[in-house]
Design an enzyme around this catalytic site. Structure first.
Site, PDB file in Angstrom:
ATOM      1  N   HIS A   1       0.678  -1.281  -0.108  1.00  0.00           N
ATOM      2  CA  HIS A   1       0.100  -0.355   0.146  1.00  0.00           C
ATOM      3  C   HIS A   1       0.967   0.999  -0.152  1.00  0.00           C
ATOM      4  CE1 HIS A   1       1.056  -0.409   4.501  1.00  0.00           C
ATOM      5  NE2 HIS A   1       0.736   1.464   4.018  1.00  0.00           N
TER       6      HIS A   1
HETATM    7  C1  UD1 Z   1      -1.882   5.583   6.058  1.00  0.00           C
HETATM    8  C2  UD1 Z   1      -0.698   6.024   6.943  1.00  0.00           C
HETATM    9  C3  UD1 Z   1       0.283   4.363   6.474  1.00  0.00           C
HETATM   10  C4  UD1 Z   1      -0.126   2.954   7.163  1.00  0.00           C
HETATM   11  C5  UD1 Z   1      -1.441   3.172   6.196  1.00  0.00           C
HETATM   12  C6  UD1 Z   1      -2.330   1.628   6.831  1.00  0.00           C
HETATM   13  C7  UD1 Z   1       0.049   7.961   6.354  1.00  0.00           C
HETATM   14  C8  UD1 Z   1       0.262   9.526   5.892  1.00  0.00           C
HETATM   15  N1  UD1 Z   1      -0.013   6.925   5.712  1.00  0.00           N
HETATM   16  O1  UD1 Z   1      -1.884   5.132   4.535  1.00  0.00           O
HETATM   17  O2  UD1 Z   1       1.571   4.834   7.328  1.00  0.00           O
HETATM   18  O3  UD1 Z   1       0.986   2.725   6.699  1.00  0.00           O
HETATM   19  O4  UD1 Z   1      -2.452   4.051   6.909  1.00  0.00           O
HETATM   20  O5  UD1 Z   1      -3.217   0.966   6.167  1.00  0.00           O
HETATM   21  O6  UD1 Z   1      -1.178   8.369   7.760  1.00  0.00           O
HETATM   22  N2  UD1 Z   1      -9.273   5.135   1.689  1.00  0.00           N
HETATM   23  C9  UD1 Z   1     -10.110   4.495   1.589  1.00  0.00           C
HETATM   24  N3  UD1 Z   1     -11.016   4.061   2.930  1.00  0.00           N
HETATM   25  C10 UD1 Z   1      -9.897   4.711   3.780  1.00  0.00           C
HETATM   26  C11 UD1 Z   1      -8.885   4.955   3.419  1.00  0.00           C
HETATM   27  C12 UD1 Z   1      -8.554   5.387   2.860  1.00  0.00           C
HETATM   28  O7  UD1 Z   1     -10.001   4.446  -0.177  1.00  0.00           O
HETATM   29  O8  UD1 Z   1     -10.840   4.115   4.339  1.00  0.00           O
HETATM   30  C13 UD1 Z   1      -8.439   5.767   0.390  1.00  0.00           C
HETATM   31  C14 UD1 Z   1      -8.095   7.108  -0.377  1.00  0.00           C
HETATM   32  O9  UD1 Z   1      -8.380   6.839  -1.952  1.00  0.00           O
HETATM   33  C15 UD1 Z   1      -6.962   7.411   0.525  1.00  0.00           C
HETATM   34  C16 UD1 Z   1      -5.690   6.549  -0.077  1.00  0.00           C
HETATM   35  O10 UD1 Z   1      -6.559   5.230   0.625  1.00  0.00           O
HETATM   36  O11 UD1 Z   1      -6.510   8.796  -0.259  1.00  0.00           O
HETATM   37  C17 UD1 Z   1      -5.017   6.817   1.285  1.00  0.00           C
HETATM   38  O12 UD1 Z   1      -5.436   6.876   2.342  1.00  0.00           O
HETATM   39  P1  UD1 Z   1      -4.124   7.831   3.428  1.00  0.00           P
HETATM   40  O13 UD1 Z   1      -5.174   7.687   4.715  1.00  0.00           O
HETATM   41  O14 UD1 Z   1      -4.142   9.311   3.024  1.00  0.00           O
HETATM   42  O15 UD1 Z   1      -3.184   7.015   3.763  1.00  0.00           O
HETATM   43  P2  UD1 Z   1      -2.638   5.166   3.454  1.00  0.00           P
HETATM   44  O16 UD1 Z   1      -2.228   4.838   2.024  1.00  0.00           O
HETATM   45  O17 UD1 Z   1      -4.143   4.467   4.318  1.00  0.00           O
END
Ligand code: UD1
Length: 356
Positions: free
Chosen positions: A206
């Site tokens: 991820h």
């Molecule tokens: C985040 C953390 C990462 C951790 C990971 C665990 C930061 C910078 N990153 O990354 O360190 O290892 O969580 O999973 O804080 N999205 C959804 N549904 C959700 C959550 C996210 O669709 O419930 C999608 C969205 O498109 C979003 C993308 O995932 O833009 C990224 O989510 P984000 O919380 O920004 O970072 P993660 O990649 O989940």
């Protein structure tokens, strides 16, 4: 005593659940308020985890959702400040290294509320990783630093952090894993997916460095090649799912699924023949379970999983996936002991320190 716990993402829930439990037991008269920032919000990334971990419903939901780093961090700060003013905690506890961790530590420190950081002192020495910046700032701002390995203390000393702020307590993620062990050992998730225990590779990917850029198509091609040697089970994180829409990902032997609940995931992890990941926590869980782990990154903030555990750094290079079958055939028969204080009691140690 009034304590606020701030969580936002899947791994935060796993690291914090046993700390809330231990502190509730140690300080039953205290106020224990759980704040969910909403950084992770999909049912499969959030509620399922909280339910399985036995965490009561959060007292406050900030619903910040996704956005750029600055947007996400700023939204947590803006929405957390009035909640902290209302809760008036004596201590704010933050776990891990995600944007919610950084935002909560900064908001509390500016309000002059003491901060405790769980999983303090980890360093990859790679400032292109957003988590590295979050760790450095959260540690500098925290009054109590709870460490889960001894090399974390060296990292903190090198940044000028005083010894009396550090407490080597062990790994709270392993507390959760140990507490769920009877349940996941009997969950039989591999069988339900049609793969045999010990026979398949479990994959999670991820991180932006791998999934947001040109390495993703090559990674899928390499996974498809691995799937010709052993079944590959790949629960796909929403971030990765979004990026995979443009990539051919239908290959025989490659079993893609939605994100799994924690019990199903741990069941698959414990029964895997090998694990391929770019996650931090999974490097630790495989070390504890004695399962061979291959990490698709150039570095790790968890070197103890390489020196004392079952982790191998493959580099940020999808072609290295081809080495896995040979590495498995040559691996040592003896399973290493878990690192010191990864014993299921880290949260009790934290509770004793906080209470005293
Ligand atoms: C985040 C953390 C990462 C951790 C990971 C665990 C930061 C910078 N990153 O990354 O360190 O290892 O969580 O999973 O804080 N999205 C959804 N549904 C959700 C959550 C996210 O669709 O419930 C999608 C969205 O498109 C979003 C993308 O995932 O833009 C990224 O989510 P984000 O919380 O920004 O970072 P993660 O990649 O989940």
């Amino acid at each position: 005593m009034r304590i606020v716990y701030v969580v936002g993402t899947r791994p935060n829930f796993v690291k914090t659940a046993p700390v809330v439990g231990a502190l509730r037991a140690r300080l039953p008269e205290g106020r224990h308020a759980l704040i969910h920032t909403g950084q992770h919000y999909d049912h499969l990334m959030s509620e399922v985890f909280l339910e399985e971990l036995g965490v009561p419903a959060p007292d406050h939901m900030l619903e910040v959702g996704s956005g750029s780093h600055a947007q996400q961090t700023a939204r947590v700060m803006e929405r957390l400040e009035p909640v902290l003013a209302e809760e008036r905690p004596d201590l704010v506890i933050v776990p891990g290294d995600v944007n919610s961790t950084l935002a909560a530590a900064l908001t509390a420190a500016k309000l002059q509320i003491p901060v405790a950081h769980v999983e303090s002192g980890l360093r990859s020495f790679d400032r292109t990783m957003p988590e590295e910046l979050n760790r450095i700032v959260a540690d500098q701002l925290s009054d109590h630093l709870f460490l889960h390995c001894e090399d974390a203390a060296q990292n903190l000393r090198a940044e000028g952090i005083a010894e009396d702020r550090m407490h080597f307590v062990g790994n709270t993620m392993i507390d959760t894993l140990a507490a769920l062990e009877d349940r996941f050992r009997t969950a039989g998730t591999a069988g339900r997916l049609g793969v045999a225990p010990g026979d398949y590779a479990l994959v999670t990917l991820h991180r932006p460095a791998l999934v947001d850029g040109p390495l993703l198509p090559e990674t899928i091609t390499q996974l498809a090649a691995l799937a010709r040697e052993m079944p590959v089970v790949f629960p796909v994180h929403p971030r990765t799912r979004k990026m995979m829409e443009a990539v051919e990902s239908e290959h025989p032997g490659l079993l893609l699924s939605e994100p799994l609940g924690y019990l199903d995931f741990l069941s698959l992890l414990a029964d895997a023949g090998a694990v391929l990941t770019d996650s931090g926590g999974i490097q630790e869980e495989t070390t504890y379970l004695g399962i061979p782990c291959f990490t698709l990154r150039d570095n790790t903030e968890r070197p103890i999983t390489v020196t004392e555990g079952t982790n191998t750094l493959l580099g940020l290079d999808p072609s290295a996936i081809a080495q896995i079958p040979k590495a498995l055939a040559q691996r040592p028969a003896k399973r290493p002991d878990p690192p010191p204080l990864w014993d299921g009691h880290a949260s009790e140690r934290i509770a004793n320190i906080v209470a005293s």
